[in-house]
Write an enzyme that holds these catalytic residues in place. Sequence first.
Site, PDB file in Angstrom:
ATOM      1  CG  HIS A 190      -8.863  -9.675  -7.120  1.00 55.12           C
ATOM      2  ND1 HIS A 190      -8.088  -8.538  -7.198  1.00 55.12           N
ATOM      3  CD2 HIS A 190      -9.617  -9.531  -6.005  1.00 55.12           C
ATOM      4  CE1 HIS A 190      -8.347  -7.751  -6.168  1.00 55.12           C
ATOM      5  NE2 HIS A 190      -9.280  -8.332  -5.426  1.00 55.12           N
ATOM      6  CG  HIS A 219     -13.669  -6.581  -6.165  1.00 56.55           C
ATOM      7  ND1 HIS A 219     -14.156  -5.837  -5.116  1.00 56.55           N
ATOM      8  CD2 HIS A 219     -12.370  -6.849  -5.865  1.00 56.55           C
ATOM      9  CE1 HIS A 219     -13.195  -5.661  -4.222  1.00 56.55           C
ATOM     10  NE2 HIS A 219     -12.097  -6.275  -4.650  1.00 56.55           N
TER      11      HIS A 219
HETATM   12  P1  DGP Z   1      -9.589  -5.749  -2.803  1.00 54.35           P
HETATM   13  O1  DGP Z   1      -8.386  -5.436  -1.980  1.00 54.35           O
HETATM   14  O2  DGP Z   1      -9.851  -7.252  -2.916  1.00 54.35           O
HETATM   15  O3  DGP Z   1     -10.805  -4.979  -2.316  1.00 54.35           O
HETATM   16  O4  DGP Z   1      -9.256  -5.281  -4.262  1.00 54.35           O
HETATM   17  C1  DGP Z   1      -9.518  -4.014  -4.732  1.00 54.35           C
HETATM   18  C2  DGP Z   1      -8.742  -3.845  -6.002  1.00 54.35           C
HETATM   19  O5  DGP Z   1      -9.258  -2.726  -6.689  1.00 54.35           O
HETATM   20  C3  DGP Z   1      -7.255  -3.590  -5.821  1.00 54.35           C
HETATM   21  O6  DGP Z   1      -6.516  -4.655  -6.444  1.00 54.35           O
HETATM   22  C4  DGP Z   1      -6.983  -2.287  -6.537  1.00 54.35           C
HETATM   23  C5  DGP Z   1      -8.221  -2.070  -7.360  1.00 54.35           C
HETATM   24  N1  DGP Z   1      -8.642  -0.682  -7.516  1.00 54.35           N
HETATM   25  C6  DGP Z   1      -8.845   0.200  -6.527  1.00 54.35           C
HETATM   26  N2  DGP Z   1      -9.246   1.383  -7.028  1.00 54.35           N
HETATM   27  C7  DGP Z   1      -9.300   1.219  -8.379  1.00 54.35           C
HETATM   28  C8  DGP Z   1      -9.646   2.087  -9.450  1.00 54.35           C
HETATM   29  O7  DGP Z   1      -9.994   3.249  -9.288  1.00 54.35           O
HETATM   30  N3  DGP Z   1      -9.563   1.571 -10.703  1.00 54.35           N
HETATM   31  C9  DGP Z   1      -9.189   0.277 -10.917  1.00 54.35           C
HETATM   32  N4  DGP Z   1      -9.151  -0.122 -12.188  1.00 54.35           N
HETATM   33  N5  DGP Z   1      -8.852  -0.572  -9.934  1.00 54.35           N
HETATM   34  C10 DGP Z   1      -8.906  -0.092  -8.674  1.00 54.35           C
END
Ligand code: DGP
Length: 117
Positions: free
Chosen positions: A105, A103
């Site tokens: 950000h 992903h």
């Molecule tokens: P990373 O640490 O780079 O793998 O970022 C993962 C991101 O995903 C973190 O900023 C929080 C987000 N995240 C985790 N679970 C969920 C979810 O269930 N829904 C959404 N919208 N975001 C999530």
Amino acid sequence: MTPNRQCIFCQILAGKMPARVVYEDDAVLAFEDIRPQAPVHILIIPRHHLASLSEASKKDEAVLGRMLLVASEVARDRNIEAQGYRVVANNGSLAGQSVDHFHLHVLGGRLFHWPPG
Ligand code: DGP
């Protein structure tokens, strides 16, 4: 690649988990981060399960390019383009990747420092 049942982002893609979607097309989905680290914090993911950038190969070239273009479009839509914004991909454990579905950000609306923490 087939969806990964353990992957939370694959569940969002399948409509089994709620998300505040801001953009979608045939290749990518963009939605609000559940734990925003800035006034604007959007995640952009490929529709197919790709665990990390390290797993990417030539076949992912088009979707990786699309993700960056969508980052730019999302930034424009959310009015963070003029002030500047950050696009981040955490890859692997030392970098802080916590969800094993690649992903980007897109973060904006505040001052960011360099180097990041
Ligand atoms: P990373 O640490 O780079 O793998 O970022 C993962 C991101 O995903 C973190 O900023 C929080 C987000 N995240 C985790 N679970 C969920 C979810 O269930 N829904 C959404 N919208 N975001 C999530």
